[in-house]
Design an enzyme around this catalytic site. Structure first.
Site, short mmCIF file in Angstrom:
data_model
loop_
_atom_site.label_atom_id
_atom_site.label_comp_id
_atom_site.label_asym_id
_atom_site.label_seq_id
_atom_site.Cartn_x
_atom_site.Cartn_y
_atom_site.Cartn_z
N ARG A 267 -134.71 -33.96 84.20
CA ARG A 267 -133.49 -33.12 84.30
C ARG A 267 -132.71 -33.08 82.99
NH1 ARG A 267 -133.49 -35.87 89.01
NH2 ARG A 267 -134.15 -34.63 90.80
N LYS B 188 -124.08 -16.72 64.19
CA LYS B 188 -124.72 -16.91 65.50
C LYS B 188 -123.89 -17.87 66.35
CE LYS B 188 -128.27 -17.04 68.53
NZ LYS B 188 -129.70 -17.14 68.70
N LYS C 13 -130.84 -21.06 73.83
CA LYS C 13 -131.84 -20.41 74.70
C LYS C 13 -133.18 -21.10 74.48
CE LYS C 13 -130.29 -15.66 75.25
NZ LYS C 13 -130.71 -14.26 75.05
N ASN D 46 -128.47 -8.11 69.73
CA ASN D 46 -129.65 -7.27 70.00
C ASN D 46 -129.70 -6.01 69.14
OD1 ASN D 46 -130.45 -9.08 71.86
ND2 ASN D 46 -129.90 -7.87 73.66
N GLU E 185 -124.41 -15.19 78.06
CA GLU E 185 -124.57 -13.75 78.17
C GLU E 185 -123.85 -13.19 79.39
OE1 GLU E 185 -128.74 -12.82 77.86
OE2 GLU E 185 -128.53 -12.53 75.72
N ARG F 97 -122.63 -11.32 73.59
CA ARG F 97 -123.84 -11.83 72.94
C ARG F 97 -124.84 -10.71 72.66
NH1 ARG F 97 -126.42 -17.81 74.08
NH2 ARG F 97 -128.22 -17.58 72.74
N GLU G 121 -133.69 -10.39 60.56
CA GLU G 121 -132.59 -10.98 61.36
C GLU G 121 -131.39 -11.28 60.47
OE1 GLU G 121 -132.68 -11.09 64.60
OE2 GLU G 121 -134.82 -11.01 65.09
N1 LIG Z 1 -134.36 -19.03 71.58
C1 LIG Z 1 -133.92 -18.01 70.90
O1 LIG Z 1 -132.72 -17.71 70.88
C2 LIG Z 1 -134.90 -17.19 70.11
C3 LIG Z 1 -134.45 -16.28 69.13
C4 LIG Z 1 -135.39 -15.60 68.36
C5 LIG Z 1 -136.74 -15.82 68.57
N2 LIG Z 1 -137.15 -16.70 69.55
C6 LIG Z 1 -138.58 -16.95 69.79
O2 LIG Z 1 -139.11 -17.50 68.59
C7 LIG Z 1 -140.49 -17.20 68.52
C8 LIG Z 1 -140.79 -16.67 67.14
O3 LIG Z 1 -140.45 -17.67 66.21
P1 LIG Z 1 -141.13 -17.72 64.78
O4 LIG Z 1 -141.04 -16.39 64.17
O5 LIG Z 1 -140.59 -18.90 64.07
O6 LIG Z 1 -142.69 -17.89 65.15
P2 LIG Z 1 -143.64 -19.17 65.16
O7 LIG Z 1 -142.96 -20.36 65.71
O8 LIG Z 1 -144.91 -18.73 65.81
O9 LIG Z 1 -143.91 -19.43 63.61
C9 LIG Z 1 -144.59 -18.43 62.87
C10 LIG Z 1 -145.83 -19.01 62.19
O10 LIG Z 1 -145.42 -19.73 61.04
C11 LIG Z 1 -145.90 -21.07 61.08
N3 LIG Z 1 -144.88 -21.89 60.44
C12 LIG Z 1 -143.62 -22.12 60.86
N4 LIG Z 1 -142.94 -22.79 59.94
C13 LIG Z 1 -143.78 -23.00 58.89
C14 LIG Z 1 -143.63 -23.60 57.62
N5 LIG Z 1 -142.47 -24.10 57.20
N6 LIG Z 1 -144.72 -23.66 56.83
C15 LIG Z 1 -145.91 -23.11 57.22
N7 LIG Z 1 -146.09 -22.49 58.39
C16 LIG Z 1 -145.03 -22.42 59.22
C17 LIG Z 1 -146.16 -21.36 62.53
O11 LIG Z 1 -147.13 -22.35 62.71
C18 LIG Z 1 -146.63 -19.99 63.03
O12 LIG Z 1 -148.00 -19.82 62.75
C19 LIG Z 1 -140.79 -16.18 69.62
O13 LIG Z 1 -141.45 -16.83 70.68
C20 LIG Z 1 -139.40 -15.73 70.05
O14 LIG Z 1 -139.36 -15.36 71.42
C21 LIG Z 1 -136.26 -17.38 70.30
#
Ligand SMILES: NC(=O)c1ccc[n+]([C@@H]2O[C@H](COP(=O)([O-])OP(=O)(O)OC[C@H]3O[C@@H](n4cnc5c(N)ncnc54)[C@H](O)[C@@H]3O)[C@@H](O)[C@H]2O)c1
Length: 358
Positions: free
Chosen positions: A116, A222, A138, A241, A232, A237, A180
């Site tokens: 939990r 943020k 999130k 988007n 939200e 928030r 972003e």
């Molecule tokens: N929780 C939230 O508020 C929120 C907001 C935006 C996105 N997201 C989520 O985040 C995810 C996307 O995140 P992302 O773009 O970081 O993708 P990701 O976590 O898949 O990372 C992208 C790629 O880069 C690699 N990587 C990451 N950091 C690295 C580093 N320093 N050196 C070398 N390789 C590295 C990872 O292994 C992966 O292959 C999606 O699932 C999305 O839904 C969540």
């Protein structure tokens, strides 16, 4: 970050990854730590983090998931639960999420639900994770029928951002993250936007001082938005988007295979700004300014070979989820947006058709 649910620090620096252990001594945590990462990130950074934690007296259990969105599943979460139980991770043992948004969302979801709720520490290593996903609480996983459908709001105890890690992020992932950052300028901060305009080259080269300043500003924006609308509820928030209505539809229409999220958001921001221009909310100059900045960061402003019908279909799925109205986030100047439910379908269609051709 101060929300009703929690209050936590976000520490930003360059080359600080090995210092996490020292910072954690101030938290009431058990000595045992569960370090979760993905295979790519772990290969580069896990020993640095692990050694630092062990030097500060923690004992570290580590779990790597395969890199990529495919790991953000309930099945992967279940495997982590089993591993946590087998390793006798208890209530005050922290889960440390080392990686991009995928690791942060997945490990965060596990932290929110295991026993939990156990303490969560984010160590975001991608640009998206540093300016967006690690802040705001999130967490979640995907369902075969849709992205991010299973999740929770769960705030971490600490977000620890080492901007030097961006140096190993694949170029396309880094570029995608800039979308972003540009978004934050457009929705909330004209000074940030101007700073980005003047510092494209140094930011693309990841020059420490300016990079840390920009990341810090994005985190603050943020945090401010999340503080006002943690779950939200008020709709505020939603300003986050901006660019996501069309962007998300483009991603869905192409089966999440063709565009990285930020690339789709960049095209979506161009679309939203064109709509805002047509509706008289902004002048052509602002549309142009945004376009120049998006392109300067090597991001796209148009697309090809995606059927208009497929995008419309994806938007209408979103519309059903949002109770039949598409709410567009539209700029009114650099640094401010409004949410509008009255964008004519014919205008959206016209803009999409133009952008798909150009
Ligand atoms: N929780 C939230 O508020 C929120 C907001 C935006 C996105 N997201 C989520 O985040 C995810 C996307 O995140 P992302 O773009 O970081 O993708 P990701 O976590 O898949 O990372 C992208 C790629 O880069 C690699 N990587 C990451 N950091 C690295 C580093 N320093 N050196 C070398 N390789 C590295 C990872 O292994 C992966 O292959 C999606 O699932 C999305 O839904 C969540």
């Amino acid at each position: 970050v101060k929300t009703r649910q929690a209050r936590y620090p976000v520490l930003i620096g360059s080359g600080i990854l090995s210092e996490l252990g020292a910072h954690l001594s101030g938290f009431s945590l058990s000595r045992k730590i569960a370090l979760i990462s993905d295979t790519n990130v772990a290969a580069i950074y896990s020993s640095l983090v692990q050694d630092g934690l062990e030097a500060a007296g923690f004992s570290v259990n580590a779990f790597w998931v395969p890199a990529g969105e495919e790991s953000k599943t309930l099945d992967q979460a279940a495997q982590i639960y089993t591993w946590l139980i087998e390793n006798k991770i208890e209530r005050r043992s922290a889960i440390v999420a080392l990686g991009g948004g995928v690791v942060g969302d997945l490990a965060g979801f596990v932290a929110a639900t295991f026993l939990r709720g156990v303490p969560l520490i984010h160590l975001p290593t991608s640009l998206v994770a540093q300016v967006d996903s690690s802040i705001g609480g999130k967490v979640g996983v995907n369902h075969p029928l849709g992205k991010n459908l299973i999740g929770a709001f769960y705030q971490p105890e600490l977000v620890f951002i080492d901007t030097e890690t961006l140096g190993t992020l694949p170029r396309r992932e880094l570029t995608s993250g800039w979308a972003e950052v540009i978004k934050y300028g457009m929705i909330a901060d004209d000074e940030l936007f101007s700073l980005l305009e003047g510092e494209v080259r140094s930011l693309k080269n990841l020059e420490t001082e300016i990079l840390n300043k920009v990341i810090r500003t994005c985190v603050q924006i943020k945090a401010r938005v999340v503080e006002q609308d943690e779950r939200e509820v008020s709709g505020y928030r939603m300003i986050l988007n901006y660019g996501h209505t069309l962007g998300h539809a483009l991603e869905a229409a192409t089966g999440y295979q063709r565009f990285l999220h930020g690339e789709a958001v960049a095209i979506g921001m161009e679309g939203a700004a064109r709509i805002a221009t047509a509706m008289g909310l902004i002048s052509e100059d602002i549309l142009e300014r945004q376009r120049r900045l998006i392109e300067a960061f090597s991001l796209p402003i148009s697309y090809s070979d995606v059927a208009l019908e497929a995008i419309q279909e994806a938007m209408s799925v979103d519309k059903k989820v949002a109770e039949e109205v598409v709410r567009w986030v539209l700029p009114v100047r650099v640094g401010a947006v409004v949410i509008r439910k009255d964008v004519p379908g014919s205008l959206v269609e016209k803009v999409m058709a133009e952008m798909g051709k150009s």
